[in-house]
Enzyme design. Structure first.
Site, short mmCIF file in Angstrom:
data_model
loop_
_atom_site.label_atom_id
_atom_site.label_comp_id
_atom_site.label_asym_id
_atom_site.label_seq_id
_atom_site.Cartn_x
_atom_site.Cartn_y
_atom_site.Cartn_z
N PRO A 5 6.01 -3.43 4.35
CA PRO A 5 4.84 -3.56 5.19
C PRO A 5 4.30 -2.20 5.60
O PRO A 5 5.03 -1.36 6.12
CB PRO A 5 5.35 -4.32 6.40
N GLU A 6 3.03 -2.03 5.36
CA GLU A 6 2.32 -0.85 5.84
C GLU A 6 1.51 -1.28 7.06
O GLU A 6 1.68 -2.39 7.54
CB GLU A 6 1.43 -0.29 4.72
#
Length: 274
Positions: free
Chosen positions: A2-3
């Site tokens: 996840p960014e």
DNA sequence: ACCCTCCTGTCA
DNA sequence: TGACAGGAGGGT
């Protein structure tokens, strides 16, 4: 995995279901992810849920007879997922094997699943220690001037530059390639060699890509899921990431994959000239 | 400024 | 069997 946009998606979904609820207990199934004394967070009220860089942070109320708040940070790293399930919906997720921790509420629970065991949960007595060093590119403080200053002091190639969390927070391997493409800049160009026009393009591209990705609830490349188990809708807007040898959506030139600092970078050699 | 490593899994 | 996977901290 996840960014910034994926964590923002999870934070926005979890905020309404966690805020003002009591965190009855934190259950750790895998000590590697969290060296926390779980009794320290038990029975505290969740005052606020927010994103700091790529982390999700819960602000917890003081215990009775104390004035000390604390902050619980969760970093999902590569393969972490936070899945919410109301008690009425249990039994929950089939993936018992990768269940690493659980936040138990009165009326439900948030489970942390993580295949690769890189995720981290930590406890802080101030928000400052939980905070990453860099500037959040979705914040008002992010300006062309600030970006210019940050770029000037580094000779690093642009794409790895974008992924460093001590300058800008939240950008990872997918969005770094996408931002370079949107800005029309070669990913290997040195940060300090960008001219004013290129910096302007990079600034606009960064804001635009992150905003669009948040709007579509992030990107699922292999296994990202949001707190409801849904995959990210931005994957169909990716112009370079994961598209080696496929035609550029702007000019039909095949997308190239190169390796920069052991990470894949995707770009269009026609649209992103040196 | 770079490599390696931490993990587990999938795919060519 | 080896390359690769959204991240980042540690070592040189």
């Amino acid at each position: 995995m996840p960014e910034l946009p994926e964590v923002e998606t999870v934070a926005r979904q979890l905020a309404p279901v966690l805020t003002a609820k009591c965190l009855r207990r934190l259950v750790i199934y895998d000590e590697k992810l969290a060296g926390i004394k779980t009794h320290k967070v038990a029975n505290r009220r969740i005052e606020r849920v927010c994103r700091l860089g790529k982390q999700l942070v819960l602000e917890l109320s003081p215990k009775p007879n104390s004035s000390k708040q604390c902050w619980l940070s969760i970093h999902l790293r590569m393969t972490g997922r936070l899945i919410y399930a109301a008690n009425s919906r249990l039994p929950s997720h089939p993936d018992k094997q990768h269940l690493r921790a659980k936040l138990v509420l009165d009326d439900g629970a948030v489970s942390l699943y993580d295949l690769r065991r890189f995720a981290r949960i930590a406890l802080h007595d101030s928000l400052v220690t939980a905070q990453p060093q860099g500037l959040d590119p979705t914040s008002r403080a992010f300006s062309v001037q600030r970006l210019t200053e940050l770029l000037r002091i580094s000779t690093s190639p642009l794409k790895p530059w974008l992924m460093r969390q001590d300058r800008l927070v939240g950008i990872g391997n997918i969005y770094a390639s996408e931002i370079c493409f949107a800005a029309g800049i070669h990913p290997a160009q040195s940060a300090n060699t960008l001219n004013n026009n290129e910096i302007q393009c990079l600034y606009r591209a960064t804001k635009h890509i992150l905003r669009a990705a948040i709007k579509h609830c992030g990107t699922t490349f292999s296994d990202f899921q949001d707190s409801r188990g849904q995959t990210g809708g931005y994957v169909r807007y990716l112009k370079t990431y994961g598209r080696e040898n496929e035609p550029c959506k702007a000019c039909r030139t095949p997308i190239l994959r190169i390796v920069q600092q052991q990470r894949s970078t995707y770009f269009c050699p026609q649209c992103q000239r040196r």
